[in-house]
Write an enzyme that holds these catalytic residues in place. Structure first.
Site, PDB file in Angstrom:
ATOM      1  CE  LYS A 247      -1.858   3.033   1.977  1.00  0.00           C
ATOM      2  NZ  LYS A 247      -1.573   4.437   1.570  1.00  0.00           N
TER       3      LYS A 247
ATOM      4  CB  SER B 115       3.751   9.649  11.191  1.00  0.00           C
ATOM      5  OG  SER B 115       2.504   9.007  11.060  1.00  0.00           O
TER       6      SER B 115
ATOM      7  CB  VAL C  94       0.394   6.144  10.830  1.00  0.00           C
ATOM      8  CG1 VAL C  94      -0.081   4.946  10.031  1.00  0.00           C
ATOM      9  CG2 VAL C  94      -0.394   7.383  10.416  1.00  0.00           C
ATOM     10  N   GLY C  95       2.099   4.570  13.186  1.00  0.00           N
ATOM     11  CA  GLY C  95       2.720   3.340  13.713  1.00  0.00           C
ATOM     12  C   GLY C  95       1.917   2.794  14.888  1.00  0.00           C
TER      13      GLY C  95
ATOM     14  CB  CYS D 208      13.153   8.874   8.200  1.00  0.00           C
ATOM     15  SG  CYS D 208      13.963   7.619   7.221  1.00  0.00           S
TER      16      CYS D 208
HETATM   17  P1  ADP Z   1       3.623  10.832   6.681  1.00  0.00           P
HETATM   18  O1  ADP Z   1       3.415  11.595   7.931  1.00  0.00           O
HETATM   19  O2  ADP Z   1       5.049  10.684   6.285  1.00  0.00           O
HETATM   20  O3  ADP Z   1       2.688  11.170   5.550  1.00  0.00           O
HETATM   21  P2  ADP Z   1       2.025   8.635   7.490  1.00  0.00           P
HETATM   22  O4  ADP Z   1       2.435   7.854   8.676  1.00  0.00           O
HETATM   23  O5  ADP Z   1       0.848   9.522   7.580  1.00  0.00           O
HETATM   24  O6  ADP Z   1       3.340   9.372   7.065  1.00  0.00           O
HETATM   25  O7  ADP Z   1       1.805   7.692   6.228  1.00  0.00           O
HETATM   26  C1  ADP Z   1       2.671   6.643   5.897  1.00  0.00           C
HETATM   27  C2  ADP Z   1       1.853   5.536   5.269  1.00  0.00           C
HETATM   28  O8  ADP Z   1       0.892   5.088   6.213  1.00  0.00           O
HETATM   29  C3  ADP Z   1       1.070   5.960   4.028  1.00  0.00           C
HETATM   30  O9  ADP Z   1       1.074   4.897   3.098  1.00  0.00           O
HETATM   31  C4  ADP Z   1      -0.320   6.177   4.594  1.00  0.00           C
HETATM   32  O10 ADP Z   1      -1.359   6.023   3.626  1.00  0.00           O
HETATM   33  C5  ADP Z   1      -0.402   5.079   5.623  1.00  0.00           C
HETATM   34  N1  ADP Z   1      -1.410   5.282   6.663  1.00  0.00           N
HETATM   35  C6  ADP Z   1      -1.903   6.457   7.138  1.00  0.00           C
HETATM   36  N2  ADP Z   1      -2.858   6.229   8.070  1.00  0.00           N
HETATM   37  C7  ADP Z   1      -2.966   4.878   8.218  1.00  0.00           C
HETATM   38  C8  ADP Z   1      -3.756   4.022   9.037  1.00  0.00           C
HETATM   39  N3  ADP Z   1      -4.645   4.490   9.900  1.00  0.00           N
HETATM   40  N4  ADP Z   1      -3.573   2.695   8.912  1.00  0.00           N
HETATM   41  C9  ADP Z   1      -2.674   2.186   8.055  1.00  0.00           C
HETATM   42  N5  ADP Z   1      -1.916   2.941   7.251  1.00  0.00           N
HETATM   43  C10 ADP Z   1      -2.041   4.276   7.311  1.00  0.00           C
END
Ligand code: ADP
Length: 501
Positions: free
Chosen positions: A192, A246, A249-250, A302
């Site tokens: 994804k 991020s 999201v982790g 990063c």
């Molecule tokens: P950044 O802050 O660098 O944009 P994110 O952590 O928001 O990083 O996004 C990194 C990846 O995680 C992207 O592929 C994003 O679509 C995905 N992502 C964002 N939210 C979720 C979620 N709730 N569950 C799983 N994947 C997500």
């Protein structure tokens, strides 16, 4: 004011043809189940590049079903490592035939320098793929000394169906950091990609098919994090999620894993890396390194060296030269070979970085240079340097992900170590000194996954890469990365037949 190149017109440079916009599921390019699309945007102008099929829960379900079938009954996990490696080598050869086109896709999608894509990003993906192709037939277990009249051995087996969720700053590199060891291990997978940079992953899926990687082994579902990403991380039939992005999201991904099937998770969550420059450093070399460490890839990396600690004896000279060198850094169209810094990836990120700059000013840091947008259109930001930054300021703690250097003065080694370690992150650090004792002592004292001494951004597929502290856990690169995609089984048999059997 930064040096802004004038060649920023969209038409000045060759724009790649966009060939793939659908989802790639079970070896086929398909529309999304809902028929919905989303726009991917050119950060040089804010204009739409293409409409991409938008994956959601139904599409993730189909992709996981295909990957599950390919894992449970398909050839990929069952063929010899040697055969898998051969197909991966072929995949790498096909990428090599398309370097220019692939680099251009990442440039237009993410604002990355085309030249860097051609000589660094895409060749490093090929290198990763070949490194793991060579490892595919070297997956060993152990013989086990079992007490009593038994013997045992361990087998390393692929973990199963893997979901890779990737960020937008290195669309190609992130794809191969994750896909290559998983393929070598014999896993099947769904990628994804970040919604900001959906283009190159589909091209790679197409090349994987051409190389003979069986249908269902490598699926690509573009879409948004809260829909497609969340569906993948909470799926009951996904055995592992490998994530870079991020910390927020982790955390959501760990929660989703905990609430579904307790799948294993590995996380790379960014950093706030210190670059520590000691009095004995060659100041010109240190200035060049510091500039590269924060302005390369417009700070969207990063491991960016965003906190620069300079020892007091050379501090004033360093500051003067660093400001001059930031002013000579050329910002402009990433397709222009003269340019050193392209636009931030999108409007959101552009505005976020500018907000941090305003915050830095309000917090009392001294803005030495930059701090403003540049160019007539697009998301360009001047290379920016703050001095008099204190560790309790937001700009010294948060990952800004932009071309913003925070300069700080220190006196002693102990102080440098203490201050370098004082963020929640621990991804990387740089040390500039000619003194081996200082280099060794500081390297061991910094809590971070990668330490660069007298260099920065020196990457190799053989060097494990990942975080300490809240920068995450699990390693990409190196043979350590293979372990994420393998699990260990113990097999025990009697040596003699026992009388009661
Ligand atoms: P950044 O802050 O660098 O944009 P994110 O952590 O928001 O990083 O996004 C990194 C990846 O995680 C992207 O592929 C994003 O679509 C995905 N992502 C964002 N939210 C979720 C979620 N709730 N569950 C799983 N994947 C997500």
């Amino acid at each position: 004011m930064a040096n802004h190149s004038n060649g920023s017109s969209k038409d000045s440079f060759t724009i790649p043809e966009i060939k793939f916009t659908k989802l790639f599921i079970n070896g086929q390019f398909v529309d999304s189940f809902s028929g919905k699309t989303f726009e991917t945007i050119d950060p040089r102008s804010g204009e739409v590049i293409a409409k991409m099929a938008e994956g959601d829960v139904e599409d993730v379900n189909l992709a996981v079903k295909a990957a599950r079938e390919a894992f449970d009954h398909g050839k990929w996990p069952r063929m010899s490592g040697y055969e898998r490696g051969r197909l991966m080598m072929k995949f790498a050869d096909l990428i090599e035939e398309h370097i220019e086109e692939l680099a251009a896709l990442d440039s237009i999608d993410a604002g990355k320098l085309l030249t860097m894509g051609k000589i660094v990003d895409i060749p490093s993906c090929i290198h990763l793929l070949r490194y793991y192709a060579g490892a595919a037939d070297k997956i060993h277990g152990n013989t086990l000394k079992v007490a009593g009249e038994y013997q045992g051995y361990s087998l390393k087996e692929p973990i199963g169906v893997v979901g890779h969720i990737t960020p937008w700053n290195y669309p190609s590199t992130m794809f191969f950091l994750k896909v290559s060891p998983a393929l070598a291990a014999g896993c099947t997978m769904i990628v994804k990609p970040a919604e900001q940079t959906p283009l190159s992953a589909l091209f790679y899926a197409h090349l994987a098919k051409q190389a003979g990687i069986p249908d269902g082994v490598l699926n690509v579902v573009n879409g948004f994090g809260s829909t497609a990403g969340a569906a993948l991380s909470s799926h009951m039939d996904v055995d592992k999620i490998s994530f870079t992005g991020s910390p927020e999201v982790g955390r959501l991904i760990m929660e989703a894993a905990a609430k579904s099937n307790l799948k294993t998770v590995s996380l790379e969550l960014g950093g706030k890396s210190p670059l520590i420059i000691f009095d004995d450093a060659d100041v010109d070399m240190a200035v060049n390194l510091a500039r590269l460490a924060i302005f390369f890839n417009k700070g969207e990396i990063c491991v960016a060296g965003s906190r620069v600690y300079v020892q007091e004896g050379i501090y004033d000279e360093f500051v003067k030269k660093a400001v001059a060198s930031a002013k000579s850094w050329v910002v402009g169209d990433p397709f222009d070979p003269q340019v050193q810094q392209g636009p931030q990836v999108n409007k959101t990120q552009f505005e976020r970085v500018l907000r941090y700059i305003e915050h830095g000013k309000r917090e009392g840091a001294t803005l030495l240079t930059g701090g403003k947008p540049c160019g007539e259109k697009g998301y360009y930001i001047e290379p920016t340097i703050f001095a008099d930054v204190k560790e309790d300021m937001l700009i010294a703690q948060d990952e800004i992900f932009g071309p913003v250097m925070s300069l700080m003065k220190f006196k002693t080694i102990e102080e440098a170590i203490e201050r370098a370690n004082c963020t929640r992150y621990g991804l990387a650090a740089g040390i500039v000194t000619k003194d081996l004792n200082i280099a060794n002592r500081v390297s061991r004292s910094i809590r971070a996954g990668t330490i660069w001494v007298n260099c920065y951004f020196a990457f190799d597929p053989d060097c494990p890469f990942g975080g300490y502290k809240m920068s995450g856990f699990g390693r990409d690169q190196g043979l350590d990365a293979m372990e994420k995609y393998l699990q260990v089984k113990s097999v025990i048999t009697p040596i003699y037949s026992s009388p009661w059997l």
